[in-house]
Design a protein around this motif. Structure first.
Motif, PDB file in Angstrom:
ATOM      1  N   ILE A   1       0.872  -1.178   0.000  1.00  0.00           N
ATOM      2  CA  ILE A   1       0.000   0.000   0.000  1.00  0.00           C
ATOM      3  C   ILE A   1       0.907   1.226   0.000  1.00  0.00           C
ATOM      4  CG2 ILE A   1      -1.783   1.285   1.250  1.00  0.00           C
ATOM      5  CD1 ILE A   1      -2.820  -1.346   2.378  1.00  0.00           C
ATOM      6  N   LEU A   2       0.816   2.025  -1.057  1.00  0.00           N
ATOM      7  CA  LEU A   2       1.645   3.228  -1.193  1.00  0.00           C
ATOM      8  C   LEU A   2       0.798   4.446  -0.850  1.00  0.00           C
ATOM      9  CD1 LEU A   2       3.182   2.224  -4.613  1.00  0.00           C
ATOM     10  CD2 LEU A   2       4.525   2.654  -2.550  1.00  0.00           C
ATOM     11  N   ILE A   3       1.294   5.286   0.038  1.00  0.00           N
ATOM     12  CA  ILE A   3       0.501   6.441   0.475  1.00  0.00           C
ATOM     13  C   ILE A   3       1.182   7.735   0.040  1.00  0.00           C
ATOM     14  CG2 ILE A   3      -0.543   7.607   2.465  1.00  0.00           C
ATOM     15  CD1 ILE A   3      -0.338   4.894   3.959  1.00  0.00           C
ATOM     16  N   ASP A   4       0.451   8.546  -0.693  1.00  0.00           N
ATOM     17  CA  ASP A   4       0.983   9.843  -1.125  1.00  0.00           C
ATOM     18  C   ASP A   4       0.640  10.891  -0.066  1.00  0.00           C
ATOM     19  OD1 ASP A   4       2.244  11.648  -2.750  1.00  0.00           O
ATOM     20  OD2 ASP A   4       0.475  12.057  -3.986  1.00  0.00           O
ATOM     21  N   ALA A   5       1.628  11.647   0.381  1.00  0.00           N
ATOM     22  CA  ALA A   5       1.405  12.621   1.454  1.00  0.00           C
ATOM     23  C   ALA A   5       1.505  14.047   0.914  1.00  0.00           C
ATOM     24  CB  ALA A   5       2.444  12.407   2.554  1.00  0.00           C
ATOM     25  N   PRO A   6       0.810  14.977   1.579  1.00  0.00           N
ATOM     26  CA  PRO A   6       0.889  16.379   1.144  1.00  0.00           C
ATOM     27  C   PRO A   6       2.221  17.021   1.540  1.00  0.00           C
ATOM     28  CG  PRO A   6      -0.621  16.162   3.010  1.00  0.00           C
ATOM     29  CD  PRO A   6      -0.087  14.787   2.719  1.00  0.00           C
ATOM     30  N   PRO A   7       2.553  18.163   0.932  1.00  0.00           N
ATOM     31  CA  PRO A   7       3.839  18.805   1.196  1.00  0.00           C
ATOM     32  C   PRO A   7       3.807  19.701   2.436  1.00  0.00           C
ATOM     33  CG  PRO A   7       2.703  19.948  -0.554  1.00  0.00           C
ATOM     34  CD  PRO A   7       1.815  18.820  -0.148  1.00  0.00           C
ATOM     35  N   ASN A   8       3.624  19.096   3.602  1.00  0.00           N
ATOM     36  CA  ASN A   8       3.681  19.839   4.870  1.00  0.00           C
ATOM     37  C   ASN A   8       3.807  18.798   5.975  1.00  0.00           C
ATOM     38  OD1 ASN A   8       1.097  18.703   5.453  1.00  0.00           O
ATOM     39  ND2 ASN A   8       0.111  20.401   4.382  1.00  0.00           N
ATOM     40  N   LEU A   9       3.760  19.237   7.216  1.00  0.00           N
ATOM     41  CA  LEU A   9       3.757  18.232   8.288  1.00  0.00           C
ATOM     42  C   LEU A   9       2.485  18.385   9.115  1.00  0.00           C
ATOM     43  CD1 LEU A   9       7.186  17.363   9.927  1.00  0.00           C
ATOM     44  CD2 LEU A   9       5.417  15.848   9.085  1.00  0.00           C
TER      45      LEU A   9
END
Ligand SMILES: Nc1ncnc2c1ncn2[C@@H]1O[C@H](COP(=O)(O)OP(=O)(O)O)[C@@H](O)[C@H]1O
Ligand SMILES: [Mg+2]
Length: 278
Positions: free
Chosen positions: A145-153
């Motif tokens: 399962i590959l999870i794409d994350a947004p550009p922040n924390l």
């Protein structure tokens, strides 16, 4: 320009509910910097591994919905079976929103309304573990399962980390490395805070590589600062990547014989070895 041409829900449902137990490895692509190649890498790896016969689920956990668009799935202004925001809100079951893309991998799509979720999550109990709770029951239905994350924390990026066994950090230049220590400490803190969270740094992959002295220095300094974490594979900068985004097709499908597609196949092999995926 965006066309929704990739849905095959019936197939998705029958496969998702089959009883075959898979490896169930979860991997987030993380970097607070935008434009480093997180989304491009998720779509490339998902299509390569699916082409090799692995069962792969890609999760679009970014309100920009770029991963969904990269797979040709654009839900804005049309009827759709549901997107990830409805999973965060508990309005849909995960099986209802998973779709199969035309390239074989599965996808949980996102829409811009996911931005709303990010605003309400901080006040919700257990808000760092929402994505993990969604994915844990189905993880054994997939090899990866590959999870794409947004550009922040923010909350969504933290959810991507806590849901994952591993995180992979694409770095596109010296600035891409700046926030890495913060990312590593946040991931580490979560493993201390939550008993079930075991997120580990899988590696750092250099992306948008051009043959300059700056990139050679970056490789050297990264290898020194993060020994054993810098991956051998590198992804070169290529106009093929831009074209593949415009045509909403993952790089290895859009241009199978391109050098950058070969870079991604090498990265896929390197990761598969570390993860014992095959
Ligand atoms: N290897 C590459 N060479 C050139 N452009 C690239 C490459 N990888 C990605 N891009 C382009 O850079 C932009 C940002 O990539 P993306 O994967 O969306 O980054 P992120 O998800 O980290 O914000 C996109 O327009 C994409 O097409
Ligand atoms: Mg992205």
């Amino acid at each position: 320009m965006f066309v929704d041409r990739s849905l095959n829900q019936r197939t998705a449902k029958s496969k998702v509910t089959d009883n075959k137990k898979c490896k169930g490895i979860t991997l987030a692509l993380s970097n607070q910097k935008g434009g480093v190649g997180k989304t491009t890498t998720v779509s490339a790896l998902a299509s390569i591994y699916a082409g090799q016969g692995l069962k792969v689920l890609a999760v679009d956990n970014d309100p920009q919905a770029n991963l969904s668009l990269q797979f040709g799935v654009d839900y804005e202004n049309k009827d759709h079976p549901g997107s990830i925001a409805e999973l965060y809100e508990g309005k849909k079951r995960i099986e209802e929103v998973i779709v199969q893309t035309e390239h074989g991998s599965y996808l949980i799509p996102a829409m811009i309304d996911l931005a709303r979720i990010e605003m309400y999550l901080p006040g919700v109990q257990g808000s760092d573990l929402k994505l993990k709770k969604m994915l844990d029951p189905i993880r054994k239905d997939y090899d990866l399962i590959l999870i794409d994350a947004p550009p922040n924390l923010g909350k969504l990026a933290v959810n991507a980390l806590t849901a994952s066994d591993w995180y992979l950090v694409p770095v596109d230049g010296p600035w891409g490395l700046r926030s890495l220590d913060t990312l590593i400490s946040v991931a580490q803190e979560n493993t201390e805070l939550y008993r079930d969270v075991k997120t580990k740094l899988l590696g750092i992959v250099l992306t948008m590589r051009v043959k300059t002295k700056i990139m050679a220095n970056l490789r050297e300094s990264t290898a020194q600062r993060y020994p054993s974490k810098l991956l051998k594979s590198e992804i070169r900068r290529s106009t093929v990547a831009l074209e593949s985004s415009a045509l909403q097709t993952p790089i290895p499908i859009y241009s199978k014989d391109s050098a950058v597609a070969e870079d991604y196949r090498m990265l896929a092999d390197e990761l598969a070895q570390i993860l014992s995926l095959y």
